[in-house]
Design an enzyme around this catalytic site. Structure first.
Site: not given
Length: 569
Positions: A296, A371, A405
């Site tokens: 990321e 995300k 993440c």
């Protein structure tokens, strides 16, 4: 040691010694009346008919007894490889008979006579999709040896090797006669399934991974023990491939993945950054890997080139590099013949800031995953928003998912991806502290177990002194597996050295996931109580974004001017 003239120990004067209290052994030992077993699994032959007839006459003495020899010969002629037996010391003691049918021609309401062509077996179709179990029988004297299980395992192997969709059989329920006045056949089957009752045939079949599709009435009209009822049983071949295998370009069952534990370092310009990218793509592709995963925000060094004092302005300025970096990654994917998961990068679109991962396939196509969950610090420092779509991606090595993440800490997402067939989950992350890293790692391990898939995670290491809110990194890249006998004992396929720039190469066997789903010690996917709960996708709400941004603004006002993103996940 004294020996007799013929070379045997003892001789005429030799005495046998016994221990105190032990009776003297007789001079001649009587050999055992039952010779040792010597079991052989093989296909039946025509000259086995006599032995087969003897067993069938024993097993079906209260029905119609053995088949006629012309019926037996017809079956061997139609489908010789499907007729399996077990012999003991040369004597046939058990057998399993089968044909191949195009199941849609007969449906679930067929009778035994219809699907076997009244014993002529002209219903056998070598181009069919289903292995149909005609019969299984074991000599009553051998039932304690569990030979039926060996025969069923051989049938399953045959089904897989012939690439047949399933194995189907009509199963007698001879124990039902004793309960016919008390309950329906459906209730009886349910009681057997729940282990409240035991049926000589159904209990065994359920233990061999069959499930009951329905109950057939009139399947064998002369079967008085089952009251002419039968269970329609099915075993699904998880290796069935609907498409004919191609000579080249088939989807792999063994996948090699590469992971880059990326060193954050100052960069002079975009070309300098491209060299670092290409170095790792080149390195991993040299190991013939199918894909490579970057972390990321692996392009964070570009933020230092923006010369912006405000982190929120700097990351928006950095997003201008996203498109050229994505284009370069697409070129590298094609030229190095490797699929590239380009970690994640900021995308500023229509006045909104997002965090996006790009899947650059080696065939030149590209896809993206936003995300979905932004952390409080991402909202407060940068004003970042979450995306509103979750995708399961097709690749030339299978279906994959990408969760950036913090998203891996929400189990609903990976569960929905798993429902769409995901086999490998990729998680690019950025964390600054070990406790933040542990959240990502432990959740990733849980996702691998819950969803019976592999999970690969990677982050960046080192520091970027001139980049606020992304100045330090903590990472230990790894690949996790489910936890069962076929996988590593600690459910870790591979693991990098913490906080050291390196690559990680791992081979993943996707067939092990199929085995786990059907015969694992636990079967998390199959055992879900879908009758009680479900996970579904709802329409995106803009209100959620506004609430998170508002909370972030309040925190930013109260927080010190320079605060590290310890909650970055």
């Amino acid at each position: 040691m004294a020996t007799s003239p013929n070379g045997k120990a003892g001789g005429s004067h030799a005495k046998k010694q016994t221990l105190p209290g032990m009776p003297a052994a007789p001079e001649l030992m009587t050999p055992t009346a039952v010779p040792a077993h010597k079991l052989v699994l093989r296909t039946l032959r025509r000259n086995d008919f006599k032995a087969v007839k003897e067993i069938m006459d024993k097993v079906y003495s209260n029905m119609e007894g053995a088949w006629a020899q012309d019926e037996y010969n017809a079956l061997l002629k139609k489908f010789p490889e499907g007729q399996i037996c077990i012999e003991d010391n040369g004597q046939v003691v058990a057998a399993a008979l089968a044909i191949i049918v195009e199941y849609s021609k007969y449906g679930d309401k067929h009778t035994y006579a219809k699907i076997t062509g009244n014993g002529k077996f002209d219903t056998h179709d070598s181009n069919g999709d289903t292995l149909y179990g005609v019969d299984v029988f074991v000599d009553p004297e051998y039932r304690s040896l569990r030979l039926g299980r060996r025969l069923y395992d051989a049938r399953k192997e045959l089904c897989e090797n012939l690439n047949l969709r399933a194995m189907v059989a009509g199963g007698r329920i001879p124990g039902y006669a004793a309960y016919a006045n008390e309950m329906t056949p459906a209730k009886y089957v349910e009681m057997v399934r729940a282990k409240e009752l035991t049926d000589p045939i159904l209990t065994f079949q359920l233990a061999n991974d069959f499930y009951v599709r329905k109950i057939i009435r009139g399947y064998l009209p002369y079967d008085s023990e089952s009251k002419a009822y039968a269970t329609l049983l099915e075993w699904i071949n998880v290796y069935y491939d609907e498409e004919t295998d191609k000579l080249i370009g088939n989807q792999k069952s063994n996948v090699r993945i590469g992971i880059v534990q990326w060193q954050m370092r100052a960069t002079q310009n975009l070309d300098d950054f491209f060299q670092q990218m290409e170095f790792f793509v080149d390195t991993v592709s040299g190991y013939k890997a199918d894909c490579v995963l970057f972390p990321e925000f692996f392009n964070a060094p570009m933020m230092a080139l923006t010369n912006e004092e405000s982190s929120s302005v700097a990351i928006r300025s950095m997003s201008a590099f996203t498109e050229p970096i994505k284009t370069k990654m697409m070129e590298l994917a094609v030229s190095y013949n490797i699929n590239v998961i380009a970690g994640s990068m900021p995308l500023y679109d229509d006045g909104k800031l997002y965090n996006v991962s790009y899947l650059c396939r080696r065939d030149g196509t590209v896809d993206e995953q936003y995300k979905l969950h932004v952390t409080p610090d991402e909202a407060s420092y940068w004003g970042m928003r979450g995306g509103d779509k979750l995708r399961c991606f097709d690749t030339d090595f299978g279906k994959i998912g990408i969760l950036i993440c913090y998203d891996v800490e929400f189990p609903e997402l990976s569960r929905m991806l798993s429902d769409e067939g995901m086999k490998i989950l990729f998680v690019p992350f950025w964390t600054d502290t070990k406790n933040a890293y542990q959240r990502v790692r432990l959740c990733a391990q849980a996702r691998a177990i819950e969803n019976e898939c592999y999970v690969a995670i990677t982050g960046s290491v080192g520091n970027l002194p001139r980049v606020e809110n992304m100045d330090i990194q903590y990472s230990q890249s790894a690949v996790f597996s489910p936890s069962d006998f076929a996988f590593p004992h600690d459910a870790i396929v591979a693991e990098a050295t913490p906080n050291t720039e390196m690559t990680l190469i791992a081979d993943l066997d996707l067939d092990l996931l199929k085995d786990l789903n059907t015969s694992g010690a636990v079967r998390n996917l199959r055992d879900r109580r879908k009758d009680l709960y479900s996970v579904s996708w709802t329409k995106k709400s803009e209100q959620r974004d506004e609430e998170l941004l508002s909370q972030g603004e309040e925190r930013a006002i109260k927080a010190p001017a320079r605060r590290k993103a310890i909650a970055q996940g």
